[in-house]
Design a protein around this motif. Structure first.
Motif, PDB file in Angstrom:
ATOM      1  N   ARG A 242       0.785  -1.223   0.000  1.00 37.59           N
ATOM      2  CA  ARG A 242       0.000   0.000   0.000  1.00 37.59           C
ATOM      3  C   ARG A 242       0.822   1.281   0.000  1.00 37.59           C
ATOM      4  O   ARG A 242       0.314   2.332   0.306  1.00 37.59           O
ATOM      5  CB  ARG A 242      -0.944  -0.002   1.203  1.00 37.59           C
ATOM      6  N   PHE A 243       2.140   1.158  -0.301  1.00 35.22           N
ATOM      7  CA  PHE A 243       2.901   2.408  -0.219  1.00 35.22           C
ATOM      8  C   PHE A 243       2.632   3.274  -1.451  1.00 35.22           C
ATOM      9  O   PHE A 243       2.236   2.793  -2.509  1.00 35.22           O
ATOM     10  CB  PHE A 243       4.385   2.164   0.028  1.00 35.22           C
ATOM     11  N   ARG A 244       2.824   4.529  -1.281  1.00 40.23           N
ATOM     12  CA  ARG A 244       2.573   5.498  -2.338  1.00 40.23           C
ATOM     13  C   ARG A 244       3.535   5.253  -3.489  1.00 40.23           C
ATOM     14  O   ARG A 244       4.732   5.076  -3.282  1.00 40.23           O
ATOM     15  CB  ARG A 244       2.805   6.892  -1.748  1.00 40.23           C
ATOM     16  N   GLY A 245       3.010   5.195  -4.691  1.00 45.40           N
ATOM     17  CA  GLY A 245       3.873   5.039  -5.855  1.00 45.40           C
ATOM     18  C   GLY A 245       4.278   3.602  -6.132  1.00 45.40           C
ATOM     19  O   GLY A 245       5.250   3.356  -6.825  1.00 45.40           O
ATOM     20  N   ARG A 246       3.533   2.644  -5.582  1.00 48.25           N
ATOM     21  CA  ARG A 246       3.886   1.245  -5.766  1.00 48.25           C
ATOM     22  C   ARG A 246       3.818   0.839  -7.240  1.00 48.25           C
ATOM     23  O   ARG A 246       4.711   0.173  -7.761  1.00 48.25           O
ATOM     24  CB  ARG A 246       2.941   0.357  -4.948  1.00 48.25           C
ATOM     25  N   THR A 247       2.741   1.271  -7.910  1.00 41.81           N
ATOM     26  CA  THR A 247       2.565   0.900  -9.318  1.00 41.81           C
ATOM     27  C   THR A 247       3.726   1.428 -10.150  1.00 41.81           C
ATOM     28  O   THR A 247       4.287   0.719 -10.986  1.00 41.81           O
ATOM     29  CB  THR A 247       1.245   1.481  -9.848  1.00 41.81           C
ATOM     30  N   LEU A 248       4.095   2.673  -9.868  1.00 39.32           N
ATOM     31  CA  LEU A 248       5.198   3.285 -10.597  1.00 39.32           C
ATOM     32  C   LEU A 248       6.484   2.500 -10.347  1.00 39.32           C
ATOM     33  O   LEU A 248       7.221   2.172 -11.271  1.00 39.32           O
ATOM     34  CB  LEU A 248       5.356   4.738 -10.141  1.00 39.32           C
ATOM     35  N   PHE A 249       6.717   2.161  -9.076  1.00 39.18           N
ATOM     36  CA  PHE A 249       7.930   1.447  -8.694  1.00 39.18           C
ATOM     37  C   PHE A 249       7.973   0.086  -9.391  1.00 39.18           C
ATOM     38  O   PHE A 249       8.994  -0.304  -9.955  1.00 39.18           O
ATOM     39  CB  PHE A 249       7.959   1.286  -7.169  1.00 39.18           C
ATOM     40  N   THR A 250       6.832  -0.635  -9.376  1.00 37.57           N
ATOM     41  CA  THR A 250       6.759  -1.938 -10.021  1.00 37.57           C
ATOM     42  C   THR A 250       7.099  -1.807 -11.497  1.00 37.57           C
ATOM     43  O   THR A 250       7.920  -2.552 -12.037  1.00 37.57           O
ATOM     44  CB  THR A 250       5.333  -2.516  -9.891  1.00 37.57           C
ATOM     45  N   GLY A 251       6.474  -0.825 -12.133  1.00 37.05           N
ATOM     46  CA  GLY A 251       6.722  -0.624 -13.554  1.00 37.05           C
ATOM     47  C   GLY A 251       8.187  -0.330 -13.828  1.00 37.05           C
ATOM     48  O   GLY A 251       8.782  -0.863 -14.768  1.00 37.05           O
ATOM     49  N   MET A 252       8.779   0.480 -12.945  1.00 45.38           N
ATOM     50  CA  MET A 252      10.166   0.863 -13.164  1.00 45.38           C
ATOM     51  C   MET A 252      11.129  -0.291 -12.950  1.00 45.38           C
ATOM     52  O   MET A 252      12.161  -0.371 -13.607  1.00 45.38           O
ATOM     53  CB  MET A 252      10.522   2.036 -12.253  1.00 45.38           C
ATOM     54  N   VAL A 253      10.773  -1.209 -12.024  1.00 42.06           N
ATOM     55  CA  VAL A 253      11.648  -2.362 -11.814  1.00 42.06           C
ATOM     56  C   VAL A 253      11.600  -3.282 -13.035  1.00 42.06           C
ATOM     57  O   VAL A 253      12.605  -3.854 -13.440  1.00 42.06           O
ATOM     58  CB  VAL A 253      11.243  -3.125 -10.533  1.00 42.06           C
ATOM     59  N   TYR A 254      10.408  -3.392 -13.631  1.00 42.51           N
ATOM     60  CA  TYR A 254      10.270  -4.344 -14.735  1.00 42.51           C
ATOM     61  C   TYR A 254      10.574  -3.771 -16.110  1.00 42.51           C
ATOM     62  O   TYR A 254      10.734  -4.520 -17.064  1.00 42.51           O
ATOM     63  CB  TYR A 254       8.857  -4.927 -14.736  1.00 42.51           C
ATOM     64  N   ALA A 255      10.664  -2.444 -16.212  1.00 42.56           N
ATOM     65  CA  ALA A 255      10.861  -1.827 -17.526  1.00 42.56           C
ATOM     66  C   ALA A 255      12.075  -2.387 -18.278  1.00 42.56           C
ATOM     67  O   ALA A 255      11.962  -2.702 -19.461  1.00 42.56           O
ATOM     68  CB  ALA A 255      10.953  -0.318 -17.383  1.00 42.56           C
ATOM     69  N   PRO A 256      13.229  -2.554 -17.609  1.00 39.98           N
ATOM     70  CA  PRO A 256      14.394  -3.045 -18.351  1.00 39.98           C
ATOM     71  C   PRO A 256      14.185  -4.424 -18.980  1.00 39.98           C
ATOM     72  O   PRO A 256      14.902  -4.796 -19.905  1.00 39.98           O
ATOM     73  CB  PRO A 256      15.495  -3.110 -17.280  1.00 39.98           C
ATOM     74  N   LEU A 257      13.186  -5.187 -18.500  1.00 38.13           N
ATOM     75  CA  LEU A 257      12.905  -6.493 -19.090  1.00 38.13           C
ATOM     76  C   LEU A 257      12.545  -6.364 -20.561  1.00 38.13           C
ATOM     77  O   LEU A 257      12.889  -7.219 -21.363  1.00 38.13           O
ATOM     78  CB  LEU A 257      11.714  -7.153 -18.371  1.00 38.13           C
ATOM     79  N   VAL A 258      11.786  -5.319 -20.874  1.00 37.22           N
ATOM     80  CA  VAL A 258      11.304  -5.175 -22.246  1.00 37.22           C
ATOM     81  C   VAL A 258      12.034  -4.066 -23.004  1.00 37.22           C
ATOM     82  O   VAL A 258      11.798  -3.855 -24.172  1.00 37.22           O
ATOM     83  CB  VAL A 258       9.785  -4.885 -22.269  1.00 37.22           C
ATOM     84  N   MET A 259      12.920  -3.379 -22.293  1.00 43.59           N
ATOM     85  CA  MET A 259      13.668  -2.285 -22.931  1.00 43.59           C
ATOM     86  C   MET A 259      14.661  -2.874 -23.940  1.00 43.59           C
ATOM     87  O   MET A 259      15.405  -3.789 -23.602  1.00 43.59           O
ATOM     88  CB  MET A 259      14.435  -1.529 -21.837  1.00 43.59           C
ATOM     89  N   PRO A 260      14.705  -2.361 -25.165  1.00 44.55           N
ATOM     90  CA  PRO A 260      15.719  -2.856 -26.106  1.00 44.55           C
ATOM     91  C   PRO A 260      17.114  -2.641 -25.514  1.00 44.55           C
ATOM     92  O   PRO A 260      17.390  -1.587 -24.937  1.00 44.55           O
ATOM     93  CB  PRO A 260      15.509  -1.986 -27.346  1.00 44.55           C
ATOM     94  N   GLU A 261      17.963  -3.647 -25.665  1.00 46.36           N
ATOM     95  CA  GLU A 261      19.301  -3.585 -25.052  1.00 46.36           C
ATOM     96  C   GLU A 261      20.091  -2.387 -25.564  1.00 46.36           C
ATOM     97  O   GLU A 261      20.872  -1.791 -24.830  1.00 46.36           O
ATOM     98  CB  GLU A 261      20.060  -4.867 -25.360  1.00 46.36           C
ATOM     99  N   VAL A 262      19.868  -2.080 -26.834  1.00 42.66           N
ATOM    100  CA  VAL A 262      20.618  -0.960 -27.416  1.00 42.66           C
ATOM    101  C   VAL A 262      20.332   0.317 -26.625  1.00 42.66           C
ATOM    102  O   VAL A 262      21.236   1.094 -26.335  1.00 42.66           O
ATOM    103  CB  VAL A 262      20.213  -0.763 -28.889  1.00 42.66           C
ATOM    104  N   ILE A 263      19.064   0.479 -26.258  1.00 39.08           N
ATOM    105  CA  ILE A 263      18.687   1.696 -25.532  1.00 39.08           C
ATOM    106  C   ILE A 263      19.286   1.686 -24.131  1.00 39.08           C
ATOM    107  O   ILE A 263      19.869   2.680 -23.675  1.00 39.08           O
ATOM    108  CB  ILE A 263      17.146   1.832 -25.482  1.00 39.08           C
TER     109      ILE A 263
END
Lengths: 379, 265
Positions: free
Chosen positions: B92-113
């Motif tokens: 229930r902490f503030r910004g959890r969704t954002l934090f989750t998204g940010m942790v997982y973003a590199p999974l789908v981020m193109p390696e070149v980027i």
């Protein structure tokens, strides 16, 4: 004056005004966001008492236990244990042990290591620790299982390990969250008596949460029936069953017939009501409700007499037609449709194997009861 | 599975596996080729493995790679596990969704980027590029893989275990170390192995973030291949395949054993 129920109790610290409560909830409120789980609740529990919190799921009973164990802090109000305020004391520093609904056995440790966990944490010496573990294993009859892992045990055995682990540190207060919920009926009944014996043997205070009314009735010295974050009634099992203070409590424990009416007469301890179903007299607690007020007459099925002729010894009677009959072995339940259209239930104990002229479907019969058999409730 | 093997089934399986593994099998076979010419078979030999172990520059690159992989996997495992714990526990902490998204973003981020942005960062803060920049970059991208693996285990972890430990006298951190960590340990190990192999394999991010003196094995192989494929390279690749396969199999076994234990409890 006759007393309620059929047990004489010698242990009743709650009726002694000088007794010091062991656990004290003082105007405790707990909110989770907008939801109020516990609402301005006060409750005293005494040493060596076997106390049950009974209620439907979501009534706040588990929250109450978790506040006592320290996993939740009250939003408002104070909690005392043995006179000491518990505010701000973390779970690991409270002299309270809890048995979890899921048992919460550590899967990577053997049975013996599970039981020894709390003792090790206290820095108990190894020899004393081993002795205590052996003692606990013996208490729950699991001596041969000391080296097994939890996943190699049956449900009943795991329940015992959880119990042994919770009492190993000899806490003065043991709290149990639905301790028998995962066991089958037969095992549950056996375990109920074992828990009672254990509590007596160790001289502990037990605070138990359950939604099973039979379980609470069997084991407890006192029961608190909870409803939406408040305590509806606190009392001995007999008080709760025979003298409920509301329709909610009467209905939650056992079966009950409730008939609505207005107060037409009252005398010392009894009130007569009249409604569309008829005219009934029942007992009241304390001051009776005022004339003309809408109240409810509540009577348990087993307290009704069934007869074909109109009873002559009482005015407290009503006529109806047999609607359904269920033979349960020890008793027979009949549903009777009163002339007003309401359906009430009566239970007849089967005293004898042979019955000369049993009651059948669609027969017209009389239901009667003494003035003390039913109670009049004003809410 | 019910039903017999029809011709259609057999054909699709054979083609499927051939498609996946034929190139790898060819590479492994040619690593044992006597001939200098990659495409001409001249009999079985292990001489290229011998050559390989006399080739200083390849050995250096291998050593750099292993060190990078070990350090980055270890750090990523600690950080990833912590991230997973906070994601699962503090719902229930503030910004959890954002934090989750940010942790997982590199999974789908193109390696070149990922590689390019890290390079820009290192240049901007004037961080001398070399061993540590590659390691940091690898921590960054493998952290999220560890978090995913550990989180999936923690979701099914019964929180009352930790509460029971606290109830029996453990302060919260000790309860985590004595009860939670041992129970989820197989997942932590498989997270580490995943991070290790990812780091071992990586070419793109390493190329962007590496500097002089910190050439990793994939970079070395890539640069050598541009001058022509030698059987030596085939030998290196065969060894790499062996290591990665072993790692993946061990991680899978650990996960399977855990799943079986969960079923029994």
């Amino acid at each position: 004056m006759p007393s309620l129920g059929s047990i004489r109790r010698s242990f009743a610290p709650w009726s002694d005004p000088d007794a010091k409560p062991y656990i004290s909830f003082r105007n405790v409120t707990k909110r989770f966001g907008d939801f109020t789980a516990v609402d301005n609740l006060s409750l005293d529990v005494y040493e060596r008492e076997f106390f049950s919190l009974l209620g439907p799921s979501g009534c706040g009973k588990t929250t109450l236990l978790r506040m006592l164990a320290g996993f939740e802090e009250p939003t408002e109000g104070e909690l005392y244990l043995d006179g000491q305020p518990l505010k701000g004391v973390p779970p690991h520093k409270r002299p309270v042990n809890m048995m979890f609904q899921s048992y919460a056995l550590f899967p990577h440790m053997s049975v013996a290591d599970n039981i020894a966990f709390g003792l090790k944490q206290d820095g108990m010496e190894k020899s004393a620790r081993d002795e205590r573990v052996a003692q606990m294993l013996k208490l729950v009859k699991l001596e041969e299982f000391a080296k097994r892992k939890p996943h190699q045990l049956s449900g009943g055995q795991r329940q015992r390990v959880a119990l042994a682990r919770a009492v190993a540190k000899r806490p003065k207060l043991l709290i149990l969250d639905e301790p028998l919920g995962a066991l089958d009926k037969k095992l549950r009944e056996e375990t109920q008596f074992e828990l009672m014996d254990l509590q007596q043997e160790l001289g502990l205070t037990f605070m138990i949460v359950t939604h099973d009314q039979e379980e609470a009735m069997t084991m407890s010295d006192r029961i608190a029936v909870m409803d939406k974050g408040i305590i509806a009634q606190t009392g001995t099992p007999a008080e709760i069953y025979e003298a409920p203070n509301s329709r909610y409590v009467a209905d939650f424990i056992g079966s009950v017939n409730v008939l609505e009416g207005q107060v037409v007469a009252s005398d010392d301890g009894h009130v007569t009501i009249e409604g569309r179903d008829g005219r009934f007299t029942g007992a009241v607690r304390g001051q009776g409700p005022a004339q003309g007020k809408t109240v409810w007459f509540a009577i348990r099925p087993e307290k009704m007499r069934v007869s074909r002729e109109k009873p002559t010894d009482t005015e407290n009677a009503v006529q109806g037609e047999v609607w359904d009959v269920a033979y349960l072995g020890d008793m027979t339940i009949i549903n009777v449709r009163l002339d007003s259209g309401s359906v009430v239930q009566a239970a007849m104990i089967n005293h004898s194997r042979l019955v000369d002229d049993p009651i059948g479907y669609e027969e017209r019969i009389w239901l009667s009861f003494s003035a003390d058999a039913g109670v009049v409730l004003d809410r | 599975m019910s039903g017999r093997w029809s011709w259609f089934n057999i054909t699709s399986v054979v083609f499927g596996f051939a498609f996946l593994y034929l190139p790898i099998v060819l590479l492994v076979i040619y690593s044992f080729n006597e001939s200098r010419l990659v495409t001409v078979w001249a009999g079985f030999s292990t001489k290229w493995y011998g050559e390989l172990f006399r080739n200083e520059s390849i050995l250096d690159a291998a050593w750099v790679t292993v060190r990078v992989a070990f350090i980055s996997a270890s750090v990523a495992t600690v950080l990833g596990t912590l991230a997973a714990v906070s994601l699962v526990r503090f719902t229930r902490f503030r910004g959890r969704t954002l934090f989750t998204g940010m942790v997982y973003a590199p999974l789908v981020m193109p390696e070149v980027i990922t590689g390019l942005s890290l390079l820009l960062l290192f240049v901007a803060i004037d961080f001398a590029r070399g061993f540590w920049t590659v390691t940091l970059a690898h921590i960054t991208f493998s952290l999220c893989f560890v978090a995913v693996v550990v989180q999936s285990r923690l979701v099914s972890f019964d929180k009352s275990l930790e509460e029971a430990a606290q109830d029996l006298g453990c302060p919260p951190f000790q309860a985590f170390m004595k009860v939670t960590l041992p129970v989820i340990f197989p997942a932590v190990i498989s997270g580490w192995m995943l991070a290790f192999t990812l780091s071992l394999d990586d070419l793109v991010i390493a190329s962007f973030t590496s500097g002089p003196g910190a050439t990793t094995l994939p970079m070395k192989i890539y640069s050598q291949v541009r001058l022509g494929v030698t059987p030596e390279i085939n030998a290196v690749c065969t060894i790499l395949i062996g290591i990665v396969t072993t790692g993946v199999i061990i991680a899978a076994l650990l996960n399977k054993r855990r799943a079986m234990q969960d079923d029994r409890v």
